[in-house]
Design a protein around this motif. Structure first.
Motif, short mmCIF file in Angstrom:
data_model
loop_
_atom_site.label_atom_id
_atom_site.label_comp_id
_atom_site.label_asym_id
_atom_site.label_seq_id
_atom_site.Cartn_x
_atom_site.Cartn_y
_atom_site.Cartn_z
N ARG A 166 0.84 -1.21 0.00
CA ARG A 166 0.00 0.00 0.00
C ARG A 166 0.87 1.26 0.00
O ARG A 166 0.61 2.21 -0.76
CB ARG A 166 -0.92 -0.01 1.21
N LYS A 167 1.90 1.27 0.83
CA LYS A 167 2.78 2.43 0.91
C LYS A 167 3.47 2.69 -0.44
O LYS A 167 3.57 3.83 -0.89
CB LYS A 167 3.82 2.23 2.00
N THR A 168 3.95 1.61 -1.05
CA THR A 168 4.63 1.75 -2.34
C THR A 168 3.69 2.30 -3.41
O THR A 168 4.05 3.19 -4.19
CB THR A 168 5.19 0.40 -2.80
N LEU A 169 2.46 1.74 -3.43
CA LEU A 169 1.49 2.20 -4.42
C LEU A 169 1.07 3.64 -4.18
O LEU A 169 0.87 4.40 -5.13
CB LEU A 169 0.27 1.28 -4.41
N GLU A 170 0.94 4.03 -2.92
CA GLU A 170 0.57 5.42 -2.62
C GLU A 170 1.66 6.39 -3.08
O GLU A 170 1.36 7.48 -3.57
CB GLU A 170 0.30 5.57 -1.13
N GLU A 171 2.92 5.97 -2.93
CA GLU A 171 4.01 6.80 -3.44
C GLU A 171 3.94 6.93 -4.96
O GLU A 171 4.14 8.02 -5.51
CB GLU A 171 5.36 6.20 -3.03
N VAL A 173 1.24 6.54 -6.86
CA VAL A 173 0.06 7.34 -7.21
C VAL A 173 0.36 8.82 -7.01
O VAL A 173 0.00 9.67 -7.84
CB VAL A 173 -1.16 6.92 -6.37
N GLY A 174 1.06 9.14 -5.93
CA GLY A 174 1.43 10.53 -5.68
C GLY A 174 2.36 11.08 -6.75
O GLY A 174 2.19 12.21 -7.22
N SER A 175 3.33 10.26 -7.17
CA SER A 175 4.27 10.68 -8.21
C SER A 175 3.55 10.89 -9.54
O SER A 175 3.80 11.87 -10.25
CB SER A 175 5.37 9.64 -8.39
N MET A 176 2.64 9.99 -9.87
CA MET A 176 1.90 10.11 -11.12
C MET A 176 0.99 11.34 -11.10
O MET A 176 0.77 11.98 -12.13
CB MET A 176 1.08 8.85 -11.39
#
Length: 242
Positions: A166-171, A173-176
């Motif tokens: 989840r943490k990796t995906l949130e990062e 998503v934030g970058s995108m």
């Protein structure tokens, strides 16, 4: 891919009339009087320079040297390039004196369009990355699936692993989202530049009907305003790089 287009140098070098003049110069020097060769060479050189410095030829070559952009930014750049061509064509039909007075405007416009092209190239890379990422796998959808799995899972080990995912995906998503916002800002900036440059083109057209004194009084102001547009785009690129 860059379109194959001969440079003005090669067009001038292999121009049939220029080649004919060069051949005649050599033949005249060998078969008639030696002094005809250097005279003919000077004439050939003048013909070469006329073709090489032809503004229509040089403009066409410059435009064809630009690689295609991502569709999103190709459209807005075509608009900017269209204004540049309209200005070039309109001034090409004016007297030499008028063209000379507007040279700074034309130079500033060329610099602005070149700067915009380089911005579009950089943004095209980001837009391509965004499209490919969303096409292959949507991080937002994956994040929602992970959150759902975390809610229904009772296994602590599974929850721990899902939490890391989840943490990796949130990062990601934030970058995108940062990339998406940057692309939106770049597009808006370029559209604004196009509109403003179109207004400047109208000003130039208006001035051509008002006489050389009015042109001389206002052309420098127009050039400085167009240069300021280039400065704004440079500032945007520097901000985006940070």
């Amino acid at each position: 891919m860059r379109r194959n287009n001969p440079s003005p140098f090669f067009v001038a070098l292999f121009n049939p009339l220029n080649l004919a003049m060069l051949a005649l110069s050599v033949a005249a020097g060998l078969c008639s009087a030696w002094w005809l060769a250097p005279v003919g060479f000077v004439l050939w050189l003048l013909m070469f320079i006329v073709v090489f410095t032809n503004p229509n030829l040089r403009m066409a070559y410059k435009l064809k040297q630009r690689d295609p952009l991502n569709q999103r930014f190709q459209a807005v750049f075509n608009r900017l390039e269209g204004v540049q061509m309209s200005l070039f064509t309109m001034l090409n039909g004016q007297s030499r004196k008028v063209r000379r007075e507007f040279q700074t405007v034309q130079d500033a416009t060329g610099q602005l369009v070149d700067r915009a092209y380089h911005t579009c190239v950089r943004m095209s890379v980001l837009e391509g990355h965004r499209i490919v990422t969303n096409r292959n796998r949507n991080p937002v959808t994956e994040l929602n699936i992970i959150k759902t799995k975390m809610e229904i899972s009772d296994d602590p080990n599974v929850k721990r692993d899902l939490e890391e995912t989840r943490k990796t995906l949130e990062e990601q998503v934030g970058s995108m989202q940062v990339v998406s916002n940057l692309l939106d800002r770049a597009e808006a900036q370029l559209v604004n530049l196009s509109t403003t440059l179109e207004i400047k083109l109208t000003d130039v057209t208006r001035l051509t009907a008002l006489g050389i004194d009015r042109i001389r009084a206002e052309s420098q102001r127009l050039a400085e305003e167009i240069q300021e547009l280039s400065n704004q785009l440079t500032e945007f690129e520097q901000e985006a790089a940070r």
